[in-house]
Structure formats: C-alpha cells, structure tokens
Write an enzyme that holds these catalytic residues in place. Structure first.
Site, mmCIF file in Angstrom:
data_model
loop_
_atom_site.group_PDB
_atom_site.id
_atom_site.type_symbol
_atom_site.label_atom_id
_atom_site.label_comp_id
_atom_site.label_asym_id
_atom_site.label_seq_id
_atom_site.Cartn_x
_atom_site.Cartn_y
_atom_site.Cartn_z
ATOM 1 N N GLU A 145 3.671 5.945 3.971
ATOM 2 C CA GLU A 145 4.274 6.077 2.639
ATOM 3 C C GLU A 145 3.664 7.269 1.911
ATOM 4 O O GLU A 145 4.322 7.916 1.098
ATOM 5 C CB GLU A 145 4.086 4.781 1.823
ATOM 6 C CG GLU A 145 4.995 4.723 0.598
ATOM 7 C CD GLU A 145 5.076 3.348 -0.053
ATOM 8 O OE1 GLU A 145 6.140 2.716 -0.020
ATOM 9 O OE2 GLU A 145 4.054 2.899 -0.611
ATOM 10 N N LYS A 198 16.904 0.725 -1.708
ATOM 11 C CA LYS A 198 16.880 -0.288 -2.778
ATOM 12 C C LYS A 198 18.169 -0.231 -3.576
ATOM 13 O O LYS A 198 18.795 -1.263 -3.847
ATOM 14 C CB LYS A 198 15.717 -0.013 -3.744
ATOM 15 C CG LYS A 198 14.333 -0.340 -3.230
ATOM 16 C CD LYS A 198 13.334 -0.141 -4.376
ATOM 17 C CE LYS A 198 11.908 -0.089 -3.892
ATOM 18 N NZ LYS A 198 10.952 0.248 -4.945
ATOM 19 N N GLY A 228 0.514 2.083 -5.767
ATOM 20 C CA GLY A 228 0.622 0.745 -5.163
ATOM 21 C C GLY A 228 -0.242 0.590 -3.925
ATOM 22 O O GLY A 228 -0.984 -0.389 -3.785
ATOM 23 N N ARG A 229 -0.183 1.561 -3.017
ATOM 24 C CA ARG A 229 -0.916 1.429 -1.752
ATOM 25 C C ARG A 229 -2.413 1.702 -1.918
ATOM 26 O O ARG A 229 -3.164 1.633 -0.948
ATOM 27 C CB ARG A 229 -0.307 2.339 -0.692
ATOM 28 C CG ARG A 229 -0.127 3.790 -1.104
ATOM 29 C CD ARG A 229 0.830 4.514 -0.171
ATOM 30 N NE ARG A 229 1.155 5.865 -0.606
ATOM 31 C CZ ARG A 229 2.119 6.177 -1.464
ATOM 32 N NH1 ARG A 229 2.855 5.230 -2.014
ATOM 33 N NH2 ARG A 229 2.355 7.438 -1.791
ATOM 34 N N LYS A 235 3.024 -3.999 -9.700
ATOM 35 C CA LYS A 235 2.695 -2.942 -10.657
ATOM 36 C C LYS A 235 3.819 -2.807 -11.687
ATOM 37 O O LYS A 235 3.581 -2.773 -12.875
ATOM 38 C CB LYS A 235 2.489 -1.632 -9.899
ATOM 39 C CG LYS A 235 2.147 -0.464 -10.780
ATOM 40 C CD LYS A 235 1.868 0.769 -9.945
ATOM 41 C CE LYS A 235 1.769 1.990 -10.837
ATOM 42 N NZ LYS A 235 1.504 3.204 -10.095
ATOM 43 N N GLU A 268 12.184 -8.061 -4.519
ATOM 44 C CA GLU A 268 11.689 -9.151 -3.670
ATOM 45 C C GLU A 268 10.700 -10.025 -4.436
ATOM 46 O O GLU A 268 10.768 -11.265 -4.413
ATOM 47 C CB GLU A 268 10.968 -8.590 -2.432
ATOM 48 C CG GLU A 268 11.866 -7.877 -1.442
ATOM 49 C CD GLU A 268 11.989 -6.385 -1.715
ATOM 50 O OE1 GLU A 268 11.799 -5.966 -2.888
ATOM 51 O OE2 GLU A 268 12.268 -5.638 -0.773
ATOM 52 N N HIS A 273 -2.496 -6.824 26.908
ATOM 53 C CA HIS A 273 -1.608 -7.583 27.791
ATOM 54 C C HIS A 273 -0.149 -7.378 27.407
ATOM 55 O O HIS A 273 0.708 -8.190 27.756
ATOM 56 C CB HIS A 273 -1.983 -9.065 27.744
ATOM 57 C CG HIS A 273 -3.371 -9.295 28.268
ATOM 58 N ND1 HIS A 273 -3.637 -9.514 29.601
ATOM 59 C CD2 HIS A 273 -4.568 -9.238 27.642
ATOM 60 C CE1 HIS A 273 -4.950 -9.623 29.762
ATOM 61 N NE2 HIS A 273 -5.536 -9.460 28.588
HETATM 62 O O1 F6P Z 1 8.864 0.061 -2.269
HETATM 63 C C1 F6P Z 1 7.755 0.858 -2.448
HETATM 64 C C2 F6P Z 1 6.793 0.352 -3.450
HETATM 65 O O2 F6P Z 1 6.997 0.982 -4.652
HETATM 66 C C3 F6P Z 1 5.369 0.534 -2.955
HETATM 67 O O3 F6P Z 1 4.900 1.802 -3.134
HETATM 68 C C4 F6P Z 1 4.649 -0.502 -3.739
HETATM 69 O O4 F6P Z 1 3.409 -0.740 -3.184
HETATM 70 C C5 F6P Z 1 5.610 -1.649 -3.604
HETATM 71 O O5 F6P Z 1 6.885 -1.049 -3.678
HETATM 72 C C6 F6P Z 1 5.482 -2.740 -4.630
HETATM 73 O O6 F6P Z 1 5.687 -2.275 -5.928
HETATM 74 P P1 F6P Z 1 5.287 -3.161 -7.178
HETATM 75 O O7 F6P Z 1 3.820 -3.360 -7.149
HETATM 76 O O8 F6P Z 1 5.726 -2.376 -8.376
HETATM 77 O O9 F6P Z 1 6.014 -4.460 -7.071
#
Ligand code: F6P
Length: 512
Positions: free
Chosen positions: A342, A482, A256-257, A199, A205, A373
């Site tokens: 979250e 972060k 995001g979620r 987003k 990452e 199990h």
């Molecule tokens: O670290 C939290 C977060 O902001 C989530 O809410 C989101 O889904 C994820 O990181 C990824 O964010 P982006 O889509 O901006 O890379």
C-alpha cells in the site's frame, strides 16, 4: 527540496553496468570471502539481519549508498522527522515516529503534538489497565480493517498471554458476515467489549460490522452501550453519533498502516498492559534513533531498503516471500503486505509523472515450517527465482522439549538449501541453488524486539519509496473499487445495468 529521479542519478547507470558485468554467483562469493557473512550482516535495536545470501558485493553496496545520497534519502528522512508535509499529495506530515517518542524530549513546533500524544497515550493505557482488571469482560472484539486491523491483530497474536489476562481477543475485519457471525456465536453481551477502530469512522466494512455488532448487543439484552463500545478514531464526532462516548483519538498525520502505535493499538495495550505497550514503543523508538543517526554503512533500514531496490530494479525480482519461523508471527506476512504494497505500490512520482521503472514487489508468505510442505517446492526447483526472507526467534516461551531446535534448524536449512542447491543429483533431484534469501533474527519475541522489528520494516519501506521518488503515504489505489462497489449496490437495487461492460453486467445480474 530538489530531487534527482533515481534512474537519472549517475549511480543508477553504474549499478546497471555493475549488474551486467557482475558475478551473480552467491555460492562462489562465499568461497572467495570467508568474512562474507559478517560483512553483510548488521544489527540494530536487537534486530539482527544476515543478508549475505543475496547477490551483492561491497561495490554493489557502495553504489547503492551513492544512489541514496544522489536521491536525497537522508534529507527526506530528516524532513519526515522534522514534521514537514512529506505526504505531498495529501499535504500532511508523516509522524508515526512521534507516537513512540519519549515524553518531553522535543522542543519547538513538535513539543505540543508530542504532549498531546502522551496525554492520549496515558489515557489509553489507564483505560487498558481498567479493562484488564475488569473480570466481567472476558472477550474483546476488535472491529477494523486494513491498518486498523492488521497491526493490532498481528501484535496481539504475537505477544498476548491469555493465562495472564483471562481474556480472549477476536478480530473482525471483513464485510463478509460469516466472520462476525462466527465471533458473536457463543459471546455474552455483558462479558464482551467491542473496540471500533477506524481512523475515518466511515470505512464501509467497519461501519457495517459495528452496526451489526451493536444490533446483536441490543438484541441479546445488552444494557450499557457506553460501557461495552469504545472507539479509536480521528473522527470523534462520527463515533459520538454512533453512540460511543469512550473515544481515543489520533491525528491525520498517522497513516492507517502506521497506526498500531496510536490509540488503534488499544487491544495491544489491553493484551500487554501499560508496561508491555511502553516496551513496544521503546523498541520502535530505538530503531527510529538508529535510522536517524547511523551513517549509511551501519544503518540497517537504509541498507535493507537499498537491497530491496537492487533486487527489484537491477535483479528484476517482482516478488518477495516472507517466512516467519514463529507461530506468533503468523500474521506478519499480511501486515507487511499492507505496509509495503500500500505504501510503495505506485506508478507515478511525487509530481504525478509516470515512472519508467518498477516499484513495490508482491509480498506474500506463510509461517515455516508449514510453507515448506506447500510452496517451497517451487522456491527450490521452480523456474522463477523468489528472494525469501526468513524471520526466526532464538528462544521459545513454551517448554516442549525439542521443538524450538527443530524449528530453527529447519529455517537455517531452507536458507542453506536455496543457496547451496544440490548439483550432483541430476534430473528431478537437481537443485540449482544460488537462490537469494535474507535471515532476520530476534533473540526473543518480546514487546521491545517486536517494536524494533516493525519500525525496521517501516523505515526500510520508506527508503525504497524515497529512492523511487514516490509518495509512500497515500493510497488512492484503493478508492476506485470502493466507489464502484457503492455504485454497483445502487444499480443492483434499481436493476440498472446500462453502460456496464458485459461481464460486470452479467455478474451483477446474478446478485439480484
Ligand atoms: O482501504 C484503505 C484504507 O484506507 C487503509 O489505508 C486503512 O488502513 C484502512 O483503509 C482502514 O481505514 P480506516 O481506519 O479509516 O477505517
């Protein structure tokens, strides 16, 4: 909109009293009431839930529904569906539901955003069809994390039929290079398409993985970045700067979620095609309509969200286990973890005032029968009672004889064992029973049913968040770690350990 904080609502004290004097013997309640299973079961949009094996009675639900009324859950829901900025800390509307709203079905201020949604959807689905038809592309590598990974990964895992698309899907989220390296091994650049899902297009990452993927592509002789890299983001300038021109956008009102319904769902669209993706949206929309229109007694997400509040605040359960009995749903627990924890893992109200009551429980889980199990021992005989949620699908898509019946019998048996226990054995073979569980049924794992199931969970989380008076749509809790990671990286490079606590400094020294 004025709010009564839930613990100050009259129904809260009544629920406390009801809990204190109430009868928590679920087994006995079944004995008294032959209609109990029907009384505490409800279906919506093909999602059928039996929550009768929980410590609730008709009065419990009446009080919970009174609590919902006193806390203004319905007006808060209506505000969300009216596009009001209910994400108060970020001043944004919350409109993931608009992503599954049929074209031209709204008038007024939301007509224009809806038209934009459908323009993007149509473009994204046309592109997905193009990729499906492109036999040269055999591998789709989706790079994203959190909401930009879990939803698409889970839905593709649940519904993709490789024999129909001739494509493999890979999901890379972790900054741990082992993950990307393992995926890249064996891939050929001219047969690979990278989808960069973020987003913000700034997430550390994702950016590191995207850059490494691009370097690998070029190193391996890949020619045409524009053809092989696609972005799904609301930050199109950053994607363009990265060198991506094929970009599908979305809006800041998609959390995001909650974003698998948006362009972030491109891998889903490639896996399912135009028709399948639209069915996923249609299933979710049917659940939206149900949530908005049904009165409390027949409103499935409302009743389940209220049950979650009952189990958390009045029964004191700090955790809930998720056991999907379908291997396609193996990533559902991880997806639900982000959705619920979250969203509702907060300890201040919408005004920032500390809350004196508990909010989101810990969610976790594994598919059945594997979990049986492993940790089910503790669920049946441990000292902590864990409410369980079983999710089962009646029909299978494979034709191996016997498996589906065995799988489903196991799911039902586990819920039965938790409830009934075994009291006549004594000692090590004693099962206390009376352990709560909820059973969710789908008739088939289709795009439509899965869409409805996920929207059901979204709205259920909305309901408990609304009762608790928190903002379910921000996530400031992820920020501190972060920024500390960025700070520590710099400190490691300059050997600067000043002002750090002894443990952190010691750990950091080991990185240098
Ligand atoms: O670290 C939290 C977060 O902001 C989530 O809410 C989101 O889904 C994820 O990181 C990824 O964010 P982006 O889509 O901006 O890379």
């Amino acid at each position: 909109m004025g709010f009564v904080r839930c613990d100050q609502a009259p129904a809260w004290a009544q629920l406390q009293h009801h809990q204190a004097v109430g009868d928590g013997d679920i087994r006995a309640a079944f004995g008294r009431d032959p209609q109990r299973a029907q009384r505490f079961s409800l279906s919506a949009a093909g999602v059928q839930v039996d929550f009768s094996k929980n410590p609730i009675h008709t009065e419990t639900e009446q009080l919970l529904q009174a609590l919902a009324e006193q806390c203004g859950v319905a007006p808060w829901r209506d505000a969300m569906f009216a596009g009001e900025p209910i994400n108060t800390t970020e001043g944004r509307p919350v409109m993931h539901w608009l992503l599954r709203q049929p074209a031209n079905s709204l008038t007024g201020a939301l007509a224009e955003p809806l038209a934009q949604v459908h323009d993007t959807l149509n473009a994204m689905l046309a592109f997905a069809e193009q990729v499906r038809a492109d036999r040269q592309i055999t591998d789709v590598v989706h790079i994203g994390i959190g909401g930009s990974d879990l939803g698409p990964q889970m839905v593709v895992g649940a519904l993709h039929q490789p024999e129909l698309t001739g494509k493999r899907f890979h999901f890379v989220s972790n900054v741990d290079g082992h993950e990307l390296a393992a995926v890249l091994q064996g891939l050929k650049p001219h047969h690979t398409m990278f989808l960069i899902a973020s987003k913000t297009f700034t997430t550390a990452e994702t950016m590191m993985n995207a850059h490494s993927a691009r370097e690998w592509f070029v190193r391996q002789g890949g020619q045409d970045i524009a053809r092989h890299f696609v972005a799904m983001t609301s930050n199109t300038p950053a994607a363009a700067q990265f060198g991506i021109h094929q970009c599908f956008g979305f809006w800041d009102w998609v959390g995001g979620r909650y974003s698998l319904w948006s362009a972030i769902g491109l891998p889903i669209a490639i896996a399912l095609g135009d028709a399948g993706f639209r069915q996923l949206l249609a299933g979710a929309h049917a659940m939206d309509q149900h949530f908005c229109s049904q009165p409390a007694p027949t409103n499935l997400p409302l009743r389940m969200g209220l049950l979650d509040v009952w189990m958390r605040n009045f029964q004191g359960h700090a955790t809930r286990g998720i056991a999907p009995y379908h291997s396609g749903l193996r990533r559902l627990p991880a997806y639900l973890q982000q959705l619920e924890m979250e969203s509702n893992g907060k300890s201040v109200d919408r005004q920032g005032q500390a809350l004196p009551y508990a909010t989101a429980p810990v969610l976790w889980g594994e598919p059945g029968t594997n979990g049986q199990h492993a940790f089910f021992q503790m669920l049946h005989q441990g000292t902590t009672v864990v409410p369980m949620e079983f999710i089962a699908v009646r029909t299978a898509t494979h034709d191996l004889p016997g498996h589906q019946a065995a799988l489903l019998a196991n799911a039902v048996a586990q819920a039965q064992a938790l409830l009934m226990g075994q009291s006549d054995a004594g000692g090590h073979r004693q099962f206390s029973g009376n352990r709560p569980s909820t059973f969710v049924w789908l008739d088939a794992l289709t795009p439509e049913r899965l869409g409805a199931l996920l929207a059901f969970y979204e709205h259920r989380v909305f309901v408990s968040g609304a009762i608790w008076g928190i903002n379910s749509f921000d996530q400031f809790g992820v920020e501190l770690g972060k920024s500390l990671a960025t700070d520590l990286s710099k400190r490691r490079d300059s050997n600067d350990f000043q002002g750090l606590d002894g443990s952190t400094a010691g750990l950091l020294r080991q990185l240098t």
